[in-house]
Every structure is written in structure tokens, then in C-alpha cells.
Design a protein around this motif. Structure first.
Motif, PDB file in Angstrom:
ATOM      1  N   LEU A  60       0.832  -1.216   0.000  1.00 38.10           N
ATOM      2  CA  LEU A  60       0.000   0.000   0.000  1.00 38.10           C
ATOM      3  C   LEU A  60       0.863   1.262   0.000  1.00 38.10           C
ATOM      4  O   LEU A  60       0.645   2.174  -0.807  1.00 38.10           O
ATOM      5  N   VAL A  61       1.815   1.300   0.909  1.00 40.71           N
ATOM      6  CA  VAL A  61       2.659   2.506   1.016  1.00 40.71           C
ATOM      7  C   VAL A  61       3.429   2.727  -0.293  1.00 40.71           C
ATOM      8  O   VAL A  61       3.528   3.864  -0.790  1.00 40.71           O
ATOM      9  N   GLU A 113       1.036   4.050  -2.938  1.00 34.30           N
ATOM     10  CA  GLU A 113       0.700   5.464  -2.725  1.00 34.30           C
ATOM     11  C   GLU A 113       1.848   6.368  -3.179  1.00 34.30           C
ATOM     12  O   GLU A 113       1.614   7.426  -3.764  1.00 34.30           O
ATOM     13  N   GLU A 161      -3.632   8.676  -2.378  1.00 33.82           N
ATOM     14  CA  GLU A 161      -3.825   8.146  -1.038  1.00 33.82           C
ATOM     15  C   GLU A 161      -5.092   7.314  -1.029  1.00 33.82           C
ATOM     16  O   GLU A 161      -6.161   7.793  -1.439  1.00 33.82           O
ATOM     17  N   PHE A 162      -4.972   6.087  -0.596  1.00 39.69           N
ATOM     18  CA  PHE A 162      -6.138   5.214  -0.515  1.00 39.69           C
ATOM     19  C   PHE A 162      -7.012   5.703   0.636  1.00 39.69           C
ATOM     20  O   PHE A 162      -6.548   5.766   1.779  1.00 39.69           O
ATOM     21  N   ASP A 216      -9.991   5.498   3.534  1.00 33.54           N
ATOM     22  CA  ASP A 216     -10.260   4.416   4.483  1.00 33.54           C
ATOM     23  C   ASP A 216     -11.143   3.314   3.887  1.00 33.54           C
ATOM     24  O   ASP A 216     -10.933   2.133   4.151  1.00 33.54           O
ATOM     25  N   ARG A 272       1.464   6.219   8.636  1.00 27.07           N
ATOM     26  CA  ARG A 272       0.606   5.652   7.593  1.00 27.07           C
ATOM     27  C   ARG A 272       0.530   4.121   7.666  1.00 27.07           C
ATOM     28  O   ARG A 272      -0.571   3.564   7.573  1.00 27.07           O
ATOM     29  N   PRO A 273       1.649   3.403   7.819  1.00 25.48           N
ATOM     30  CA  PRO A 273       1.527   1.940   7.900  1.00 25.48           C
ATOM     31  C   PRO A 273       0.632   1.482   9.046  1.00 25.48           C
ATOM     32  O   PRO A 273      -0.148   0.544   8.901  1.00 25.48           O
ATOM     33  N   ALA A 293      -2.992   2.203   8.115  1.00 29.27           N
ATOM     34  CA  ALA A 293      -3.425   1.291   7.055  1.00 29.27           C
ATOM     35  C   ALA A 293      -3.645  -0.118   7.602  1.00 29.27           C
ATOM     36  O   ALA A 293      -4.633  -0.780   7.276  1.00 29.27           O
ATOM     37  N   SER A 325      -6.916  -0.311   9.598  1.00 31.91           N
ATOM     38  CA  SER A 325      -8.099  -0.249   8.737  1.00 31.91           C
ATOM     39  C   SER A 325      -8.287  -1.539   7.958  1.00 31.91           C
ATOM     40  O   SER A 325      -9.400  -2.015   7.776  1.00 31.91           O
ATOM     41  N   MET A 326      -7.184  -2.113   7.508  1.00 28.19           N
ATOM     42  CA  MET A 326      -7.258  -3.254   6.611  1.00 28.19           C
ATOM     43  C   MET A 326      -7.502  -4.562   7.352  1.00 28.19           C
ATOM     44  O   MET A 326      -8.210  -5.433   6.870  1.00 28.19           O
TER      45      MET A 326
END
Lengths: 83, 369
Positions: A43-44, A47, A53-54, A56, B167-168, B171, B174-175
Motif C-alpha cells: 500500500l505505502v 501510494e 492516497e487510498f 479508508d 501511515r503503515p 493502514a 483499517s485493513m
């Protein structure tokens, strides 16, 4: 083009290695052994690589389940950003 | 069990009795490692309960004007500090309930505040940490907005405030997790270091086999006075299910074990006391509910270990009827992390061993940065 870049990111960050370059577009990345933490690294990298930016509601295991779902999500994000 | 552990079991009861009094005085007359006892009272989250009993029933007073509990004031102070702290938490949590109701966000209060209000007879005897709320996932943005309006932010406590999560971490939560990162607010109340609200979207974990319809759980909440105001508690059956599922998660997850939060007397006492204050047929109904939701393993795990500590709370025949085929998992950890390991020490030894985390074969992969 998007798919190629996604595959390169998967190869580098998903833990699947070069196999990610050839994996079937619909094959489950989870079934192939991608871990929870690896998905976050993917993901990071996505992005950073795509400058998005994904939100939520896109941070789900479903979005990161295959090359197809990731590409579809990126396309929806980049098309939204372009409006 | 060490005598200090047995003493904590005896002192850690909200309902005092002649038998408890005699057992406590018998243990207090022997040689005790008081530093270990105090440390364990804190780790097991029963210091305030112990303090209430030691003070109220003058257990420190031995024969011939001899004090048999050294520094007894520390236990009394533990109870008094917790009573004040809980009053501060109740006042803040009541504000949260009102704001959520005002915004039309359905919720159910879980665990601590409900136990304090409805199960224990003294709001000062149970240690609370945060406010746990069950909400529907699609109401998360509205709930987050309400909390932001009350001054809460999601971040890591630091010496100069709250640092936003990276951010990690955001994420990952949430995931992969069924609850939001904690919402926190620094407190000006000297008895409360930090207010914390945890929003949870399911009673089960993502890796759990069991499933429950959260909308239906919220449909059947019960209106109760909690934290001094009108609020909503889980239906008694959902409340017990929630306690059992939570106990299983905490007891077996790498993160909880690393933090020493996996096993506490308080958590088993919560289940024993909730059963005691429930309708007589609740255990039978809980067994049926566990089968319906696919939660037999978790519920059996919780009740089996509760019975090991409080035999009167769980009848042997009900427990036997609930038992899954293979009981080897009772001494395992890490199932919900996807990496199962096996304990070498038995349950009671582990419970009172502050170094049990050294047995872990690995570390939690849940980021908290």
C-alpha cells in the motif's frame, strides 16, 4: 502500464518476489502467501508510486486480493483525482 | 500456587463472606513476599478491590495489636485513587454518550463501564482503562467526528502530547482489524492521565471463525444507567459473549502477551460476577448462542479458565456439555495472529508469572507507531 507498475511493486514488497510479475491477474495474493504486514508495505509503495492516497473505505483485504482489484482501485483513484 | 497468589484470589472478591475472611486471615498469618503480592495485585488489576477489602474488613489488624499487612495504607490509597479516577472517567464517558446520541450514532457500551455500573456493587473496586463502544462500521465517520468535536485525536501518547499514527499503522488497522485506532484526549484531571475511546465494529476478530450480525446486536441493546446517565448496554447474552471473546483474544494474542495484558484475575472475575448477576439459565443459553455463532472454542476457553479460578461460577456439567472435541488449544497462543505457539507452563503458573512473555516464539506484527 498501471498493471506493470503494480506487478513491479508487488514483486518488491509483497513477499512473493519475481512470481508477482507473472501471477494470474485474478489469483489471490493472500493465498499465494502475502502477509498482513506485506500488504501494508505494498500500500505505502503504491501510494508513493502513483501519488495517491487510498481512502479508508479502500483499505480492505478485498482491494489487495489480486492484481485486478488493485489496478481497478488505482484507476478509480486516479480518475477521481483527475476530475 | 504461591500463597500470595492464593491470597489475591481470596482478597479479590467483591462479595465478602465469613469464609473469605477466615481464609484471608489464615493466609495473612503466614510468611508472604509483600513486594510480589503488591506487584501481582497491580498486574492482575485487583489492587483497588484488595484495598477495599483490606480496609473495610480491617484485615491488616492481627492479634495482640499487631499489624499483619505492612504498609496497609498503600492498599487503601489504591482503592481511593481508583474510586476518584473512575468518577472522572464516568463524567467524561457520560459526555461521549450524550454527544453520540445527539449525532444519532447507535452504540453499545462494552466491558468496564457496564461492569462497574451493573455487575459490581461499588464503582471504585474495578479498574477501568478506556471506553469501548460497539458501533456499525458505516457509522464510523460520524462517530469519529463526534469524538473530534469532544477534543479526541488518534495518536501515540508522548511527553508533549499526542503524535499522529504513521501511515503503515493506520493502514494496517483499517485493513486487518475490527476496531479503529484508539481516540485519545489528554486530561487535566490529576486522577486520569488520558481519556481513551475505542470504537469497535464487531465482537469477533477478523481471523475468527465465528460471525455475528452487528446490526442485530445493536437492535437488542438494553437501556441502562451507565456512568450516571441513560445509555445502552449489550443484551446480557451478548455481554457475556463479548467478555468471553475478548478474554480469548487478550489471552492468546502476541500483542497482549508482550504487554503483560493477556491474563488478569480481573478478567476472569468479570465473567464470574457477570454470571452470578445474570438469570439462572444464562449459561445454558450462552452455550447455545456460542454454537449458533461459531464461538464454542472461545467461550469454552473463557469458561474453562474462569472455573479453574472460581469453581462455583461455572458448573462442571454445563462446561462438559460445551467442550469442543480437541482441547489442546487451551494451552496455545497466537491463533488470531495466524502463528500458533504452545505454552510450556500450565495456566495457573503462567497467570502469576510476570515473565511469561519470554516463552513467546516471535513478536506481534500489529504496528502501533
Amino acid at each position: 502500464m498501471v498493471e506493470t507498475q503494480v506487478r513491479q511493486i508487488l514483486a518488491k514488497h509483497s513477499g512473493l518476489g519475481p512470481a508477482a510479475l507473472d501471477i494470474d491477474v485474478t489469483e489471490s495474493l493472500w493465498d499465494r502467501g502475502m502477509t498482513s504486514m506485506a500488504a501494508v508495505r505494498v500500500l505505502v509503495a503504491l501510494e508513493e508510486g502513483f501519488a495517491v492516497e487510498f481512502p479508508d473505505d479502500k483499505l480492505s483485504t478485498g482491494v489487495f486480493s489480486s492484481v485486478t482489484t488493485i489496478v481497478a482501485c488505482l484507476r478509480s483513484l486516479t480518475s477521481t483525482a483527475g476530475r | 500456587m504461591r500463597p500470595e497468589a492464593r491470597l489475591l484470589q481470596v482478597l479479590g472478591t467483591p462479595r465478602w463472606s465469613a469464609e473469605a475472611d477466615a481464609a484471608a486471615r489464615r493466609l495473612l498469618s503466614g510468611d508472604l513476599d509483600w513486594a510480589y503480592l503488591l506487584d501481582q495485585a497491580l498486574r492482575q488489576q485487583v489492587l483497588s478491590l484488595v484495598g477495599r477489602n483490606v480496609t473495610r474488613y480491617r484485615l491488616w489488624q492481627g492479634p495482640h495489636d499487631r499489624a499483619i499487612v505492612p504498609h496497609a495504607w498503600i492498599y487503601a490509597a489504591g482503592y481511593e485513587a481508583n474510586r476518584r479516577r473512575n468518577n472522572g472517567l464516568f463524567a467524561e464517558f457520560a459526555r461521549v454518550f450524550g454527544a453520540l446520541a445527539g449525532a444519532g450514532v447507535r452504540y453499545a457500551v462494552r466491558k468496564g463501564p457496564v461492569l462497574c455500573a451493573l455487575v459490581y456493587d461499588d464503582p471504585g473496586i474495578r479498574r477501568m482503562s478506556d471506553l469501548d463502544l460497539l458501533i456499525e462500521r458505516d457509522r464510523y465517520p460520524a462517530a469519529a467526528q463526534v469524538l473530534a468535536g469532544l477534543g479526541y485525536r488518534q495518536g501515540v501518547p508522548s511527553s508533549d502530547g499526542l503524535t499522529p499514527y504513521d501511515r503503515p499503522t493506520r493502514a494496517f488497522w483499517s485493513m486487518h482489524l475490527n476496531n479503529a485506532l484508539p481516540f485519545r484526549k489528554l486530561s487535566a484531571d490529576p486522577d486520569v492521565e488520558l481519556f481513551e475511546v475505542d470504537l469497535c465494529f464487531d465482537l469477533f476478530q477478523r481471523r475468527s471463525v465465528g460471525r455475528v450480525d452487528v446490526r442485530r446486536v445493536l437492535d437488542r441493546t438494553v437501556a441502562r444507567r451507565i456512568c450516571g446517565v441513560d445509555s445502552y448496554a449489550l443484551h446480557p447474552l451478548d455481554h457475556l459473549m463479548d467478555l468471553c471473546l475478548h478474554l480469548y483474544k487478550e489471552a492468546t494474542s502476541y500483542l497482549s502477551i508482550e504487554r503483560g495484558k493477556d491474563l488478569t484475575l480481573q478478567r476472569f472475575l468479570d465473567i464470574a460476577e457477570s454470571l452470578r448477576t445474570s438469570a439462572p439459565d444464562v449459561l445454558t443459553r450462552l452455550a447455545g448462542y456460542a454454537a449458533e455463532l461459531g464461538a464454542v472454542r472461545e467461550v469454552y476457553f473463557a469458561l474453562h479458565h474462569t472455573r479453574a479460578l472460581y469453581p462455583d461460577a461455572v458448573p462442571a456439567d454445563v462446561l462438559a456439555d460445551l467442550a469442543p472435541g480437541d482441547l489442546a488449544y487451551l494451552d496455545e497462543y497466537g491463533e488470531l495472529d495466524g502463528r500458533t505457539g504452545r505454552w510450556r507452563e500450565d495456566f495457573l503458573t503462567r497467570l502469576f508469572n510476570p515473565d511469561r512473555a519470554r516463552e513467546l516464539a516471535g513478536r506481534s506484527s500489529i504496528p502501533m507507531g
